[in-house]
Every structure is written in structure tokens, then in C-alpha cells.
Enzyme design. Structure first.
Site, short mmCIF file in Angstrom:
data_model
loop_
_atom_site.label_atom_id
_atom_site.label_comp_id
_atom_site.label_asym_id
_atom_site.label_seq_id
_atom_site.Cartn_x
_atom_site.Cartn_y
_atom_site.Cartn_z
N HIS A 140 0.82 -1.21 0.00
CA HIS A 140 0.00 0.00 0.00
C HIS A 140 0.86 1.26 0.00
CE1 HIS A 140 -2.59 -2.91 2.53
NE2 HIS A 140 -2.97 -2.99 1.25
N HIS A 142 1.03 4.83 1.71
CA HIS A 142 0.52 5.49 2.91
C HIS A 142 0.66 7.00 2.80
CE1 HIS A 142 -0.12 2.04 5.83
NE2 HIS A 142 0.27 1.45 4.71
N HIS A 157 -3.59 4.66 5.01
CA HIS A 157 -3.49 4.56 3.56
C HIS A 157 -3.78 5.91 2.91
CE1 HIS A 157 -4.48 -0.05 3.63
NE2 HIS A 157 -3.39 0.28 4.33
N HIS A 165 -11.62 0.84 2.06
CA HIS A 165 -10.52 0.07 1.50
C HIS A 165 -11.04 -0.92 0.46
CE1 HIS A 165 -6.68 -2.06 1.40
NE2 HIS A 165 -7.35 -3.20 1.52
N HIS A 174 -9.18 3.10 -1.73
CA HIS A 174 -8.14 4.07 -1.44
C HIS A 174 -7.23 4.19 -2.66
CE1 HIS A 174 -8.52 2.65 3.03
NE2 HIS A 174 -9.55 3.38 2.65
N ASP A 177 -4.32 1.77 -2.41
CA ASP A 177 -4.54 0.32 -2.35
C ASP A 177 -3.97 -0.33 -3.60
OD1 ASP A 177 -5.82 0.70 0.03
OD2 ASP A 177 -7.85 0.56 -0.79
N HIS A 214 3.21 -5.20 4.07
CA HIS A 214 2.61 -5.72 5.30
C HIS A 214 2.90 -7.20 5.47
CE1 HIS A 214 0.13 -2.15 6.36
NE2 HIS A 214 0.26 -1.91 5.05
N ARG A 237 3.42 -3.85 9.76
CA ARG A 237 4.20 -3.23 8.69
C ARG A 237 5.62 -3.81 8.72
NH1 ARG A 237 1.90 3.07 9.20
NH2 ARG A 237 -0.31 2.42 9.30
#
Length: 264
Positions: A140, A142, A157, A165, A174, A177, A214, A237
Site C-alpha cells: 500500500h 501510505h 493509507h 478500502h 483508497h 490500495d 505488510h 508493517r
């Protein structure tokens, strides 16, 4: 009083005579286009002879795209090849992925991710991430490029549209994403993807923001709970990096044309 009446009568006669004269020249009522002649200066005339006195050609109109005609004894104009501008390289950004110690056992995660924006706006994503556990990992963009507290300080995000999401192919998601990356048995994830929402310029620009890998698989918001609609249940993360401008890739050279053979 008689004098004023006489003057008024003379003026009326003069006006009537003027109207009669104009009607004789323009017998039909309406607006007539003005008639005028424009002469171009000699340096705008394509038939201007630089060795002799300035000459004009009144039989043809000036055409800036017309090739000048060579008179007998006049040298040919110099050949000016068309200007060829070098290709403009596409905007390119890069992020160095490395572990910040947020997840235990992820110290060896590292890699580079490159983003290249194409002419039609689609961003190409390529790179490799090594040191991962085998399987899917959420991937993702951020909101922040802040690493003062590790990957935790990169915020949520990137979501300028304030939506739930989702997956990279969903109509509402997002902007950050990007789905999942898949690591093989050797712990390496090879990334060759593209995305239509993120950009390197404009309101959806990801330059200066963070990119996070992640620990778990992203469920694309279909997990049935609030956390799924927020993060896709992607877990901790593992590694992250800040996206910054990069030197663009050199353009692909044109293939050299082979000379034509004279064989018959």
C-alpha cells in the site's frame, strides 16, 4: 427666419443628392464589404531576390509554406532539415524498501520499487523485495513519508477520496490500495504491475509519501469487519520506504535502418 429656412432647404438638397449618389454606386440595400489592397514588404515575399533589387509578384498571394521558385541565375535556397527534438523522459520515482523493526523477524527485508508514469497516465510499478516470508503481503501507499517512528509514523493509507478500502481493480478504493505482492519460497517478490489511480503529478501524486509492505495478505475489504474496510486486515508493517524523485530511465534508441540493397 427666411434665411434659416433657405439654409435648411439647401442642406436637405445636399443630403438628398448624396443619398442618390450612394444609391447609384450601391443600388441594393445592405452592408458592403470594404475594398482594399494589401502589399507585403519585400522580405515577406517568397520571390524576393537577394542579389538584385527587391522584386514583387502581385499575381500570387503570399504563402508562408510555399517553396520559393528559383529564377535563372538565382542560387538555390539553403536546405533546412526539420528540427528533431530529443524525446522527453517520463516522470520516474523510486523507493528504497527496508525493515524498520516494527515486526519481529523482518530485519532482512529490503528492496527497491520504481514508479514510471506513462503518456496515458498509467503508472508502471516494478522492483524486487527480498527477505519476505513465502506468500501474499499487503502492498500500500501510505499518507506520509515520515520514518521518525519507523513505519508506524507513515499514517493511514493514502485516501484523498475518503472511501473504504478495496482492491486495485475495485471502482471505489483508497488511491494507495495496490493489492498484494507474492513472495516465493526464496523470500523474493518480483513486482511488475500497473495502476490507473496513483500518479506522480497532480492531486493523486505519491511522491513524498510512504510505501509499506505488510505481514499478511490484503483481503481487499471483503473480510466482513471494520478493520477490513480500513486496512484489509493486512497486519503489521514489515518494511517501508519513502517515495522520491529518481533519474528517469534512458529512452530506447531507435533501431538503425539497414541500407537498401541494389540487388535486382
Amino acid at each position: 427666419m427666411k434665411t434659416l429656412a433657405t439654409l435648411a432647404g439647401l442642406l436637405a438638397l445636399g443630403f438628398a443628392a448624396d443619398v442618390i449618389e450612394k444609391r447609384s454606386a450601391y443600388p441594393f440595400a445592405g452592408v458592403y464589404n470594404p475594398v482594399y489592397t494589401v502589399s507585403f514588404p519585400h522580405y515577406l515575399n517568397p520571390y524576393f531576390d537577394t542579389e538584385e533589387s527587391p522584386s514583387y509578384n502581385y499575381n500570387s498571394r503570399y504563402n508562408p509554406y510555399q517553396v520559393p521558385t528559383n529564377y535563372p541565375g538565382q542560387p538555390a535556397p539553403p536546405y533546412r532539415p526539420p528540427v528533431q527534438y530529443p524525446p522527453v523522459p517520463p516522470p520516474t520515482a523510486v523507493a528504497e524498501i527496508r525493515s524498520m523493526g516494527d515486526v519481529e523477524g523482518s530485519d532482512g527485508v529490503e528492496g527497491y520499487i520504481t514508479f514510471t508514469q506513462t503518456v496515458n497516465g498509467i503508472v508502471l510499478i516494478s522492483g524486487n523485495v527480498t527477505g519476505l516470508t513465502e506468500g501474499h503481503h499487503g502492498f500500500h501507499i501510505h499518507d506520509l513519508g515520515d520514518t521518525r517512528e519507523g513505519c508506524k509514523s507513515m499514517g493511514p493509507h493514502f485516501n484523498p477520496g475518503l472511501t473504504h478500502h478495496g482492491g486495485p481493480a475495485d471502482p471505489y478504493r483508497h488511491v494507495g490500495d495496490l493489492g498484494n505482492i507474492v513472495a516465493g519460497s526464496d523470500g523474493t517478490a518480483h513486482i511488475q504491475e500497473s495502476d490507473h489511480l496513483i500518479t506522480l503529478t497532480g492531486p493523486n501524486s505519491i511522491v513524498g509519501r510512504g510505501i509499506v509492505v505488510h505481514a499478511n495478505k490484503d483481503d481487499f475489504g471483503r473480510g466482513g469487519d471494520k478493520e477490513s474496510l480500513k486496512t484489509g486486515n493486512a497486519g503489521g508493517r514489515v518494511a517501508c520506504g519513502v517515495i522520491g524523485w529518481a533519474k528517469p530511465m534512458p529512452p530506447i534508441p531507435h533501431p538503425q535502418q539497414k541500407p537498401e540493397s541494389n540487388e535486382s
